[in-house]
Motif scaffolding. Sequence first.
Motif, mmCIF file in Angstrom:
data_model
loop_
_atom_site.group_PDB
_atom_site.id
_atom_site.type_symbol
_atom_site.label_atom_id
_atom_site.label_comp_id
_atom_site.label_asym_id
_atom_site.label_seq_id
_atom_site.Cartn_x
_atom_site.Cartn_y
_atom_site.Cartn_z
ATOM 1 N N GLN A 69 -40.692 20.222 12.076
ATOM 2 C CA GLN A 69 -40.345 19.252 13.121
ATOM 3 C C GLN A 69 -38.859 19.372 13.410
ATOM 4 N N SER A 70 -38.468 18.945 14.584
ATOM 5 C CA SER A 70 -37.035 18.862 14.827
ATOM 6 C C SER A 70 -36.596 17.457 14.444
ATOM 7 N N ASP A 71 -35.359 17.337 14.022
ATOM 8 C CA ASP A 71 -34.862 16.054 13.540
ATOM 9 C C ASP A 71 -34.562 15.098 14.700
ATOM 10 N N TYR A 73 -34.848 20.962 8.931
ATOM 11 C CA TYR A 73 -36.197 21.504 8.653
ATOM 12 C C TYR A 73 -36.237 23.019 8.875
ATOM 13 N N ASP A 74 -35.342 23.512 9.730
ATOM 14 C CA ASP A 74 -35.346 24.950 10.022
ATOM 15 C C ASP A 74 -34.735 25.773 8.887
ATOM 16 N N THR A 75 -33.945 25.116 8.025
ATOM 17 C CA THR A 75 -33.376 25.854 6.894
ATOM 18 C C THR A 75 -34.507 26.305 5.942
ATOM 19 N N THR A 88 -32.822 30.718 19.305
ATOM 20 C CA THR A 88 -32.748 29.334 19.764
ATOM 21 C C THR A 88 -32.734 29.257 21.271
ATOM 22 N N MET A 89 -33.171 28.093 21.781
ATOM 23 C CA MET A 89 -32.957 27.759 23.181
ATOM 24 C C MET A 89 -32.136 26.475 23.158
ATOM 25 N N GLY A 90 -31.003 26.499 23.804
ATOM 26 C CA GLY A 90 -30.165 25.304 23.779
ATOM 27 C C GLY A 90 -28.867 25.546 24.512
ATOM 28 N N GLU A 147 -38.816 15.443 17.134
ATOM 29 C CA GLU A 147 -39.918 15.187 16.178
ATOM 30 C C GLU A 147 -41.303 15.282 16.806
ATOM 31 N N CYS A 148 -41.504 16.296 17.662
ATOM 32 C CA CYS A 148 -42.817 16.456 18.308
ATOM 33 C C CYS A 148 -43.812 17.211 17.426
ATOM 34 N N TYR A 149 -43.335 18.017 16.498
ATOM 35 C CA TYR A 149 -44.175 18.809 15.589
ATOM 36 C C TYR A 149 -45.096 19.777 16.351
ATOM 37 N N THR A 150 -44.765 20.147 17.556
ATOM 38 C CA THR A 150 -45.737 20.876 18.371
ATOM 39 C C THR A 150 -45.289 22.259 18.846
ATOM 40 N N ILE A 151 -44.011 22.564 18.762
ATOM 41 C CA ILE A 151 -43.509 23.806 19.352
ATOM 42 C C ILE A 151 -44.257 25.036 18.817
ATOM 43 N N GLY A 152 -44.563 25.033 17.525
ATOM 44 C CA GLY A 152 -45.258 26.182 16.942
ATOM 45 C C GLY A 152 -46.562 26.476 17.667
ATOM 46 N N ALA A 161 -32.172 22.845 31.165
ATOM 47 C CA ALA A 161 -31.842 21.474 30.736
ATOM 48 C C ALA A 161 -32.961 20.511 31.112
ATOM 49 N N GLY A 162 -33.323 19.661 30.164
ATOM 50 C CA GLY A 162 -34.344 18.640 30.425
ATOM 51 C C GLY A 162 -35.762 19.145 30.243
ATOM 52 N N SER A 163 -35.927 20.369 29.716
ATOM 53 C CA SER A 163 -37.279 20.913 29.494
ATOM 54 C C SER A 163 -38.039 20.068 28.479
ATOM 55 N N ASP A 164 -39.309 19.808 28.746
ATOM 56 C CA ASP A 164 -40.137 19.095 27.765
ATOM 57 C C ASP A 164 -40.756 20.117 26.801
ATOM 58 N N VAL A 165 -41.677 19.667 25.964
ATOM 59 C CA VAL A 165 -42.234 20.557 24.940
ATOM 60 C C VAL A 165 -42.925 21.771 25.561
ATOM 61 N N ALA A 166 -43.732 21.540 26.599
ATOM 62 C CA ALA A 166 -44.480 22.652 27.195
ATOM 63 C C ALA A 166 -43.521 23.691 27.773
ATOM 64 N N VAL A 175 -37.099 33.672 13.381
ATOM 65 C CA VAL A 175 -37.093 32.277 12.941
ATOM 66 C C VAL A 175 -36.551 31.420 14.076
ATOM 67 N N LEU A 176 -37.341 30.436 14.484
ATOM 68 C CA LEU A 176 -36.889 29.532 15.546
ATOM 69 C C LEU A 176 -36.019 28.446 14.934
ATOM 70 N N VAL A 177 -34.846 28.277 15.493
ATOM 71 C CA VAL A 177 -33.925 27.264 14.958
ATOM 72 C C VAL A 177 -33.387 26.423 16.110
ATOM 73 N N LYS A 178 -33.098 25.179 15.813
ATOM 74 C CA LYS A 178 -32.646 24.269 16.868
ATOM 75 C C LYS A 178 -31.398 23.511 16.430
ATOM 76 N N GLU A 179 -30.511 23.309 17.373
ATOM 77 C CA GLU A 179 -29.343 22.459 17.109
ATOM 78 C C GLU A 179 -29.742 21.014 17.405
HETATM 79 C C1 LIG Z 1 -38.339 14.543 29.595
HETATM 80 C C2 LIG Z 1 -37.731 15.327 28.480
HETATM 81 C C3 LIG Z 1 -36.474 15.870 28.627
HETATM 82 C C4 LIG Z 1 -35.885 16.599 27.598
HETATM 83 N N1 LIG Z 1 -34.644 17.148 27.762
HETATM 84 C C5 LIG Z 1 -34.084 17.884 26.775
HETATM 85 C C6 LIG Z 1 -32.804 18.497 26.930
HETATM 86 O O1 LIG Z 1 -32.181 18.387 27.984
HETATM 87 N N2 LIG Z 1 -32.286 19.214 25.880
HETATM 88 C C7 LIG Z 1 -32.993 19.353 24.716
HETATM 89 O O2 LIG Z 1 -32.491 20.008 23.775
HETATM 90 N N3 LIG Z 1 -34.202 18.793 24.550
HETATM 91 C C8 LIG Z 1 -34.757 18.063 25.557
HETATM 92 N N4 LIG Z 1 -35.974 17.487 25.382
HETATM 93 C C9 LIG Z 1 -36.612 17.658 24.118
HETATM 94 C C10 LIG Z 1 -37.313 18.968 24.082
HETATM 95 O O3 LIG Z 1 -38.395 18.994 24.943
HETATM 96 C C11 LIG Z 1 -37.807 19.133 22.681
HETATM 97 O O4 LIG Z 1 -36.710 19.204 21.835
HETATM 98 C C12 LIG Z 1 -38.565 20.413 22.560
HETATM 99 O O5 LIG Z 1 -39.662 20.348 23.389
HETATM 100 C C13 LIG Z 1 -39.034 20.657 21.184
HETATM 101 O O6 LIG Z 1 -39.661 19.538 20.689
HETATM 102 P P1 LIG Z 1 -39.150 19.034 19.308
HETATM 103 O O7 LIG Z 1 -37.680 19.172 19.287
HETATM 104 O O8 LIG Z 1 -39.711 17.708 19.030
HETATM 105 O O9 LIG Z 1 -39.765 20.169 18.407
HETATM 106 P P2 LIG Z 1 -40.757 20.155 17.212
HETATM 107 O O10 LIG Z 1 -42.066 20.650 17.701
HETATM 108 O O11 LIG Z 1 -40.689 18.876 16.424
HETATM 109 O O12 LIG Z 1 -39.973 21.284 16.399
HETATM 110 C C14 LIG Z 1 -40.613 22.175 15.501
HETATM 111 C C15 LIG Z 1 -39.760 23.385 15.331
HETATM 112 O O13 LIG Z 1 -39.678 24.076 16.565
HETATM 113 C C16 LIG Z 1 -38.467 24.785 16.640
HETATM 114 N N5 LIG Z 1 -37.775 24.396 17.860
HETATM 115 C C17 LIG Z 1 -37.880 23.237 18.565
HETATM 116 N N6 LIG Z 1 -37.088 23.270 19.646
HETATM 117 C C18 LIG Z 1 -36.452 24.457 19.639
HETATM 118 C C19 LIG Z 1 -35.503 25.082 20.466
HETATM 119 N N7 LIG Z 1 -35.029 24.491 21.548
HETATM 120 N N8 LIG Z 1 -35.064 26.329 20.135
HETATM 121 C C20 LIG Z 1 -35.550 26.964 19.034
HETATM 122 N N9 LIG Z 1 -36.453 26.421 18.205
HETATM 123 C C21 LIG Z 1 -36.894 25.191 18.499
HETATM 124 C C22 LIG Z 1 -37.678 24.445 15.374
HETATM 125 O O14 LIG Z 1 -37.931 25.426 14.413
HETATM 126 C C23 LIG Z 1 -38.307 23.129 14.935
HETATM 127 O O15 LIG Z 1 -38.194 22.914 13.557
HETATM 128 C C24 LIG Z 1 -36.585 16.767 26.389
HETATM 129 C C25 LIG Z 1 -37.859 16.196 26.239
HETATM 130 C C26 LIG Z 1 -38.444 15.483 27.272
HETATM 131 C C27 LIG Z 1 -39.806 14.900 27.072
#
Ligand SMILES: Cc1cc2nc3c(=O)[nH]c(=O)nc-3n(C[C@H](O)[C@H](O)[C@H](O)COP(=O)(O)OP(=O)(O)OC[C@H]3O[C@@H](n4cnc5c(N)ncnc54)[C@H](O)[C@@H]3O)c2cc1C
Length: 263
Positions: free
Chosen positions: A121-123, A37-39, A63-65, A126-131, A93-98, A5-9
Amino acid sequence: MKICVLVKEVPDAAVEKRIDSSTGRMDRSGEKNLNPYDTHAIEAAMQIREGGSVPVDEIVAVTMGPESAVRALHKAVSLGADRSVHLTDPLLAGSDVAATGYALAETLKREQPDLVLLGQQSDDGECYTIGAVVAEHLGMPSLTQVIKMDVTDGSLRCERQAEYGYDTVEVSTPAVISVGDAINEPRYPSLKAIMGAKKKPLQTLSVADLGIDANRVGGEHSAAHWLSVKAPPQKAAGVMIEDEDTAETVEKIIAWLDERKLL
Ligand SMILES: Cc1cc2nc3c(=O)[nH]c(=O)nc-3n(C[C@H](O)[C@H](O)[C@H](O)COP(=O)(O)OP(=O)(O)OC[C@H]3O[C@@H](n4cnc5c(N)ncnc54)[C@H](O)[C@@H]3O)c2cc1C
């Protein structure tokens, strides 16, 4: 079956979210919590285990964090996960969604789960895309907004909430399933589970431990960059119409709507 289960702080819901203009990242300095949302994803894993249709050997929270994210893992364990994995490294640190999706997928490859569950989604982001990103890297089918899941050996029958109604989709496992918040009502952790959470196995991993390509993670190697931030326009003050004489009030409302061509 092994479930990860992927969870985020995330910043606590009560904390006002803002971008730190010096770093271009979200200010995560305040109170933090497990992404609500992860609960639902943890609860879904627990219900598969308790449902008994397939034996669940292990539920692993991943988790990654930063260092503080360990508290989200403790919460996940108190809600039922057997152990947890924490990917943490200043290089991330600073990783984007990809980049986040790539790093999480590399973490999951080592675990070899039959099922990956995550929140819708993360609170904060809120990208809704990690999956979808994680599934692409793992070469697994991916479904989003799943609100019902029937698990059999080797396949999942899911109902997903779509804009036009409900889809029923069958996928084979291993799969990555992002659950909608309508899927269940997460349980509260017991005091015993909260107290015991810190004693459950927790593995801390770095970029080097997992062989993650450092040129694909972190702010510098992310495709998305923060450029600037603008406050949303201030809302104009509303108009209060006191209801002293209802006929007159109705006339005033109609006149107000008519003036704005809303009728
Ligand atoms: C330029 C830029 C810089 C950023 N810098 C940071 C940073 O320094 N630190 C940071 O925390 N974020 C950072 N972010 C945000 C980070 O990229 C997003 O949090 C991450 O890509 C996931 O997107 P989301 O949180 O909207 O996930 P969503 O897709 O909305 O999340 C869906 C689900 O994915 C899972 N999930 C999401 N993120 C994680 C995670 N890290 N570990 C485990 N499960 C996860 C959870 O189950 C969550 O419910 C940055 C984004 C950008 C664009």
